[in-house]
Scaffold this motif. Structure first.
Motif, short mmCIF file in Angstrom:
data_model
loop_
_atom_site.label_atom_id
_atom_site.label_comp_id
_atom_site.label_asym_id
_atom_site.label_seq_id
_atom_site.Cartn_x
_atom_site.Cartn_y
_atom_site.Cartn_z
N THR A 286 41.25 33.44 14.42
CA THR A 286 41.27 33.64 12.98
C THR A 286 42.27 32.70 12.31
O THR A 286 41.98 32.09 11.27
CB THR A 286 41.62 35.10 12.66
N ALA A 289 40.97 29.19 12.42
CA ALA A 289 39.96 29.00 11.38
C ALA A 289 40.62 28.79 10.02
O ALA A 289 40.19 27.93 9.23
CB ALA A 289 39.01 30.20 11.34
N ILE A 293 40.25 25.46 7.72
CA ILE A 293 39.84 25.52 6.31
C ILE A 293 40.81 24.72 5.45
O ILE A 293 40.41 23.92 4.59
CB ILE A 293 39.77 26.98 5.83
N ALA A 317 37.66 29.68 0.16
CA ALA A 317 36.96 29.83 1.44
C ALA A 317 37.71 30.77 2.37
O ALA A 317 37.09 31.54 3.13
CB ALA A 317 36.78 28.46 2.09
N GLY A 318 39.05 30.73 2.33
CA GLY A 318 39.83 31.65 3.15
C GLY A 318 39.59 33.10 2.76
O GLY A 318 39.45 33.97 3.62
N MET A 321 36.23 34.17 4.07
CA MET A 321 36.29 34.51 5.50
C MET A 321 36.87 35.90 5.68
O MET A 321 36.38 36.70 6.50
CB MET A 321 37.13 33.48 6.24
N LEU A 324 34.30 38.49 4.68
CA LEU A 324 33.25 38.60 5.68
C LEU A 324 33.74 39.33 6.91
O LEU A 324 33.02 40.16 7.50
CB LEU A 324 32.76 37.20 6.06
N GLN A 325 34.98 39.06 7.30
CA GLN A 325 35.55 39.74 8.46
C GLN A 325 35.68 41.24 8.21
O GLN A 325 35.38 42.06 9.09
CB GLN A 325 36.92 39.12 8.78
N ALA A 346 33.11 36.24 12.26
CA ALA A 346 33.59 35.58 11.04
C ALA A 346 34.52 34.41 11.34
O ALA A 346 34.31 33.30 10.84
CB ALA A 346 34.26 36.59 10.12
N PRO A 347 35.58 34.59 12.16
CA PRO A 347 36.44 33.42 12.44
C PRO A 347 35.73 32.33 13.22
O PRO A 347 35.99 31.14 12.99
CB PRO A 347 37.60 34.02 13.25
N THR A 350 33.44 30.44 10.73
CA THR A 350 34.27 29.67 9.80
C THR A 350 34.88 28.46 10.48
O THR A 350 34.90 27.35 9.92
CB THR A 350 35.38 30.57 9.23
#
Length: 364
Positions: A286, A289, A293, A317-318, A321, A324-325, A346-347, A350
């Motif tokens: 994570t 990722a 990003i 974008a972070g 993520m 989504l996580q 998710a990670p 990404t």
């Protein structure tokens, strides 16, 4: 040359992370301090120093939660500054690839992820336990070193509901200590009234019923009745007691394997605990990722314009993520996704997307 570059990038990344850690940690600790002020100081007279001390116990847990954002904004800050000062242009002009520039931040993110899971998480679990104990003492909640888990359970029945109160929970034995069963009837007007109470030194949860010895029944306007050994039907199962005894957020990283194994042997559902364990194991990925990003958003040459917009897009974008996580974690906790899939997807997605973007801009 390579070693000097890595040391320089490591120093610059650590500087950016220091700034991000100071700002984000200060904000979340201030918010928690205000929350504790609202929750505690409105009930008892307590000094600001004592509230700060209580908040400090929660600091490791709060910082662990925000590690992805600390890495994201820390690396964004350091790389954006290097780009704005044309240092990245000089590095690229000297024949240094983007991968060599990003090697130190990427390795650092993995190391911090391992530290967060293996050290910061256990410290956070222990700190939260100390915080709850200290808070209970300050608020005059009865505290006994041998009885750390007071229990309140509520169960509906035909005429109303039953409240089960116990001083302690022995989860391994499915036993409640110093138990009281309070039976409430709900009248036509919706007002509950207690119809009877059954007390017992202990109560064991069996399949579909509670088993008690030396039980005593009390009803309004009548003398107490010794029932001796008695069984009471219940819809509460072992899973409810297990989850009452062990919150996933309160378990240390190192304790998860044994906890999950013992729960499986007892035939209990372990999805929430497996999900938390996999989330901690996926923390290095994570953070990697988040670093990728930040790199994808700041490696664009500053002279081409739009660097600030790209950096803002990286921050967005972070957050996507993270959202989504959290979404996949909710689905996994409900049992609709395997815990490993919910924690790692998710990670992983990404990181792959960020790597693809960096590779396309680096190699064309």
């Amino acid at each position: 040359m390579t070693s000097l570059l890595h040391r320089y990038m490591l120093t610059q990344t650590l500087a950016g992370l220091g700034v991000a850690t100071a700002i984000i940690s200060s904000v979340i600790l201030l918010v928690d301090f205000v929350e504790q002020t609202r929750a505690i100081s409105t009930r008892i007279d307590i000094s600001a120093i004592e509230l700060i001390r209580l908040t400090s116990f929660r600091a490791p847990s709060l910082i662990e939660t925000t590690l992805p954002f600390i890495l994201l904004f820390g690396v964004l800050t350091s790389l954006f500054r290097l780009n704005r000062q044309s240092e990245i242009v000089v590095m690229r002009g000297s024949g240094v690839s983007a991968w060599r520039i990003l090697a130190a931040p990427m390795v650092l993110s993995i190391v911090i992820g391992l530290f967060g899971a293996m050290v910061l998480n256990p410290l956070g679990a222990a700190g939260n336990a100390i915080f709850e104990r200290e808070r209970d003492i300050l608020m005059n909640v009865e505290y006994d070193e041998e009885s750390l888990q007071p229990v309140w359970l509520r169960e509906a029945n035909i005429d109303g509901y039953t409240v089960i109160v116990a001083e302690d929970l022995r989860e391994n034995q499915q036993q409640l200590i110093d138990t009281a069963f309070l039976y409430f009837d709900v009248g036509p007007d919706g007002v509950p009234s207690m119809s009877r109470r059954i007390d017992a030194p202990s109560a064991y949860l069996r399949e579909g019923f509670w088993e008690m010895e030396d039980a005593v029944e009390r009803v309004p306007e009548a003398a107490a009745t010794n029932l001796g050994r008695v069984t009471l039907p219940t819809g509460i199962n072992r899973q409810a007691l297990f989850e009452r005894a062990r919150s996933p957020e309160g378990v240390s990283f190192w304790d998860f394997p044994a906890l999950i194994a013992s729960a499986r042997e007892a035939g209990l559902a372990t999805e929430r605990y497996e999900l938390r364990y996999h989330s901690l194991m996926a923390l290095p990925l994570t953070l990697l990722a988040a670093t990728l990003i930040a790199a994808a958003a700041t490696m664009r040459l500053h002279r081409l314009g739009g660097a600030t917009a790209f950096a803002a897009a990286g921050g967005l974008a972070g957050f996507i993520m993270f959202f989504l996580q959290e979404l996949l974690s909710s689905v996994g906790a409900a049992g609709s996704l395997p815990p490993a899939t919910a924690a790692w997807s998710a990670p992983a997605i990404t990181a792959l997307l960020a790597l693809t973007y960096i590779a396309s801009t680096e190699d064309g």
